[in-house]
Design an enzyme around this catalytic site. Structure first.
Site, PDB file in Angstrom:
ATOM      1  N   HIS A 272       0.656  -9.350   4.850  1.00 23.90           N
ATOM      2  CA  HIS A 272      -0.426  -8.366   4.849  1.00 23.90           C
ATOM      3  C   HIS A 272      -1.056  -8.339   3.450  1.00 23.90           C
ATOM      4  O   HIS A 272      -0.714  -7.526   2.611  1.00 23.90           O
ATOM      5  CB  HIS A 272       0.084  -6.978   5.242  1.00 23.90           C
ATOM      6  CG  HIS A 272      -1.016  -6.007   5.576  1.00 23.90           C
ATOM      7  ND1 HIS A 272      -1.045  -5.263   6.719  1.00 23.90           N
ATOM      8  CD2 HIS A 272      -2.159  -5.663   4.904  1.00 23.90           C
ATOM      9  CE1 HIS A 272      -2.129  -4.496   6.743  1.00 23.90           C
ATOM     10  NE2 HIS A 272      -2.821  -4.719   5.635  1.00 23.90           N
TER      11      HIS A 272
ATOM     12  N   ASN B 223      -1.963 -10.468   8.888  1.00 20.79           N
ATOM     13  CA  ASN B 223      -2.914  -9.380   9.075  1.00 20.79           C
ATOM     14  C   ASN B 223      -4.302  -9.844   8.631  1.00 20.79           C
ATOM     15  O   ASN B 223      -4.477 -10.291   7.493  1.00 20.79           O
ATOM     16  CB  ASN B 223      -2.512  -8.172   8.218  1.00 20.79           C
ATOM     17  CG  ASN B 223      -3.515  -7.031   8.349  1.00 20.79           C
ATOM     18  OD1 ASN B 223      -3.630  -6.415   9.410  1.00 20.79           O
ATOM     19  ND2 ASN B 223      -4.272  -6.767   7.297  1.00 20.79           N
ATOM     20  N   GLU B 224      -5.254  -9.773   9.520  1.00 22.17           N
ATOM     21  CA  GLU B 224      -6.678 -10.005   9.223  1.00 22.17           C
ATOM     22  C   GLU B 224      -6.925 -11.171   8.262  1.00 22.17           C
ATOM     23  O   GLU B 224      -7.429 -10.968   7.148  1.00 22.17           O
ATOM     24  CB  GLU B 224      -7.289  -8.753   8.602  1.00 22.17           C
ATOM     25  CG  GLU B 224      -7.195  -7.516   9.449  1.00 22.17           C
ATOM     26  CD  GLU B 224      -7.945  -6.336   8.815  1.00 22.17           C
ATOM     27  OE1 GLU B 224      -8.249  -6.381   7.617  1.00 22.17           O
ATOM     28  OE2 GLU B 224      -8.212  -5.379   9.536  1.00 22.17           O
TER      29      GLU B 224
ATOM     30  N   GLN C 156       0.793  -1.219   0.000  1.00 21.89           N
ATOM     31  CA  GLN C 156       0.000   0.000   0.000  1.00 21.89           C
ATOM     32  C   GLN C 156       0.834   1.282   0.000  1.00 21.89           C
ATOM     33  O   GLN C 156       0.326   2.327  -0.389  1.00 21.89           O
ATOM     34  CB  GLN C 156      -0.953  -0.004   1.200  1.00 21.89           C
ATOM     35  CG  GLN C 156      -1.981  -1.129   1.117  1.00 21.89           C
ATOM     36  CD  GLN C 156      -2.935  -1.141   2.298  1.00 21.89           C
ATOM     37  OE1 GLN C 156      -2.686  -1.821   3.273  1.00 21.89           O
ATOM     38  NE2 GLN C 156      -4.008  -0.390   2.226  1.00 21.89           N
TER      39      GLN C 156
HETATM   40  C1  BGC Z   1      -6.433  -3.539   6.243  1.00 22.41           C
HETATM   41  C2  BGC Z   1      -5.723  -2.401   5.553  1.00 22.41           C
HETATM   42  C3  BGC Z   1      -6.723  -1.441   4.925  1.00 22.41           C
HETATM   43  C4  BGC Z   1      -7.605  -0.919   6.023  1.00 22.41           C
HETATM   44  C5  BGC Z   1      -8.600   0.138   5.604  1.00 22.41           C
HETATM   45  C6  BGC Z   1      -7.674  -3.135   6.963  1.00 22.41           C
HETATM   46  O1  BGC Z   1      -8.643  -4.107   6.797  1.00 22.41           O
HETATM   47  O2  BGC Z   1      -5.549  -4.220   7.069  1.00 22.41           O
HETATM   48  O3  BGC Z   1      -4.818  -2.924   4.638  1.00 22.41           O
HETATM   49  O4  BGC Z   1      -6.104  -0.426   4.224  1.00 22.41           O
HETATM   50  O5  BGC Z   1      -8.335  -1.994   6.560  1.00 22.41           O
HETATM   51  O6  BGC Z   1      -9.620  -0.371   4.837  1.00 22.41           O
END
Ligand code: BGC
Length: 478
Positions: A159, A203-204, A60
């Site tokens: 990520h 991440n998530e 990003q």
């Molecule tokens: C993610 C990011 C994303 C952010 C905003 C999160 O779910 O980890 O990568 O930019 O949300 O939408």
């Protein structure tokens, strides 16, 4: 006859009410007009050693990714109708690869003491058997620069994107691929483990998996959504996390590292509290996207079963009483409020989340719901580990800067209150320092404390008023 009909109707009404009562998650709502949200006078109390930071992800912000990265490859793909899969491309990003000193200087100016960012696996290992020393050396320099500035790095290993060679093998959809990720994790831990103490494996995973297997907006090669396939991938991610945790812990510096995983705690609510359809959807969404994961780290059982959508994955940890976690990362943005459209047979729109009429629309299919952060902290505290808020932000345009300000203030109020109420919160990372590439939305969503002038050759960063509020509140907490 009439008596019988009345009796059946009464029984049905009771059953309906009982089901609603059993499923209802009780959407917490606070009266903010009674809470002091004046940044000059409100109280912010955090424990000693609390980490204040900002967070980002390699794809990003860095720039310089190409088709050797899964998202870079995705940007070159077309739909069956010949249209590009994604509207915007990341391109040079914020050129953080080169401009990191500028960004570190701003973090310092804001009084921050930690930065959460991810390593680009595709730059470090562009092919399965090649290690790019230049990329490794780059992160060396960046980590050193952060440490010199008194800013503690927190590294994310995965990520949302990875090398294309890994994608082509089926990525985390296949258990046999896990060792590739373990190998990468060990490589970077060996290199940076002497200086980096905070590590996040994934991440998530649920957000990434939803994008890949259900929404089909994230890199994939499938024809249709499949919940069971998502469950299998999430199970593999948990196995990968556990394996990385134990392998890194056994390496030199492993005993000094704190290793966790980052979970999105988007709250799943019914749009209409008294609509059983909305409640059932919210129930399964909460079960699959939050409870299954939180339970895994609490009881050792990952239960990703939901008969209505054909999900049938159960995984039991071989070490149920020893969760492989030193901390739990919590990302919070809002809640999804599901509204079943009984007359709409388009599956995509059938249960789309809506924004409650009394909430500000953030433009991302969810409303501004600040008290949800407290709720998310309360829920995730079940894992019994220190909580690091690894992401929290709002993607509104600069014309709605007042909302971003309110957002920072209310979030920090929640954090301070949670700590006061006894929750073990040890860090807060704002998403993000600069506006950046927002995956399927390209550059149209702006989460930054700073705006980035994409027309200026130096990608000029300008602080938004919220940056000053964040600085002020952080300073107050010291
Ligand atoms: C993610 C990011 C994303 C952010 C905003 C999160 O779910 O980890 O990568 O930019 O949300 O939408």
């Amino acid at each position: 006859m009439l008596k019988k009909i009345t009796l059946v109707a009464v029984i049905l009404a009771f059953a309906y009410a009982g089901a609603i009562f059993a499923l209802d998650r009780k959407v917490d709502k606070w009266d903010w007009s009674k809470i002091n949200t004046n940044p000059d006078t409100m109280e912010i109390k955090v424990p000693k050693g609390f980490l204040w930071g900002v967070a980002s992800a390699s794809f990003q912000v860095e720039g310089g990714h190409d088709v050797s990265d899964s998202w870079g490859w995705w940007e070159t793909q077309k739909n069956s109708n010949g249209k590009p899969r994604v509207e915007g491309k990341a391109g040079v990003g914020n050129d953080e690869w080169n401009l990191y000193p500028t960004d570190i200087a701003e973090m310092k100016r804001l009084g921050l003491n930690s930065y959460r960012f991810s390593l680009s696996w595709s730059k470090i290992m562009p092919t399965a058997d090649k290690v790019n020393e230049e990329a490794l050396a780059h992160y060396d320099k960046m980590i050193n620069a952060l440490l010199e500035a008194g800013i503690e790095p927190m590294l994310t290993l995965h990520h949302f994107s990875h090398p294309t060679w890994f994608e082509e093998k089926g990525a985390f959809d296949k258990e046999e691929n896990i060792d590739d990720f373990v190998k990468f994790s060990k490589l970077v831990f060996e290199r940076y483990g002497d200086r980096v103490k905070l590590w996040g494996t994934f991440n998530e995973p649920a957000v990434y998996g939803y994008g890949r297997h259900i929404d089909l907006a994230f890199p994939h090669n499938f024809q249709q959504a499949d919940f069971n396939r998502l469950g299998i991938m999430l199970k593999n991610v948990l196995i990968a996390h556990d394996k990385v945790y134990s392998e890194l812990k056994a390496m030199p510096n492993g005993d000094k590292a704190k290793i966790g995983i980052v979970k999105s705690m988007m709250q799943m609510d019914a749009y209409n509290r008294y609509d059983l359809g909305d409640q059932i959807i919210a129930h399964y969404a909460q079960k699959l996207f939050a409870d299954a994961f939180v339970d895994y780290f609490t009881t050792g059982k990952f239960d990703f079963t939901a008969p209505p959508v054909g999900a049938d994955v159960v995984y039991n940890s071989p070490t149920p009483n020893k969760p492989h976690l030193d901390f739990i990362g919590l990302n919070y943005y809002s809640h999804n409020s599901f509204d079943v459209q009984y007359t709409n047979f388009d599956l995509d729109k059938w249960a789309s989340p809506l924004v409650y009429p009394n909430e500000i629309d953030t433009g991302l299919n969810y409303g501004f719901y600040p008290e949800g952060l407290y709720r998310a902290i309360r829920e995730i505290s079940r894992v019994g580990k220190p909580i690091y808020i690894t992401e929290n932000g709002i993607g509104v345009p600069v014309s709605q800067e007042e909302i971003r300000q309110q957002h920072v203030i209310t979030s920090l109020y929640d954090v301070s209150k949670a700590i006061k109420d006894g929750y073990d919160v040890r860090a807060f990372y704002y998403w993000s320092l600069n506006d950046n590439f927002e995956w399927e939305y390209g550059y149209s969503k702006t989460f930054g404390l700073y705006s980035v002038d994409r027309n200026s050759p130096t990608l000029e960063r300008t602080p938004k008023p919220t940056a000053e509020i964040y600085r002020k509140l952080v300073a107050k907490s010291q």
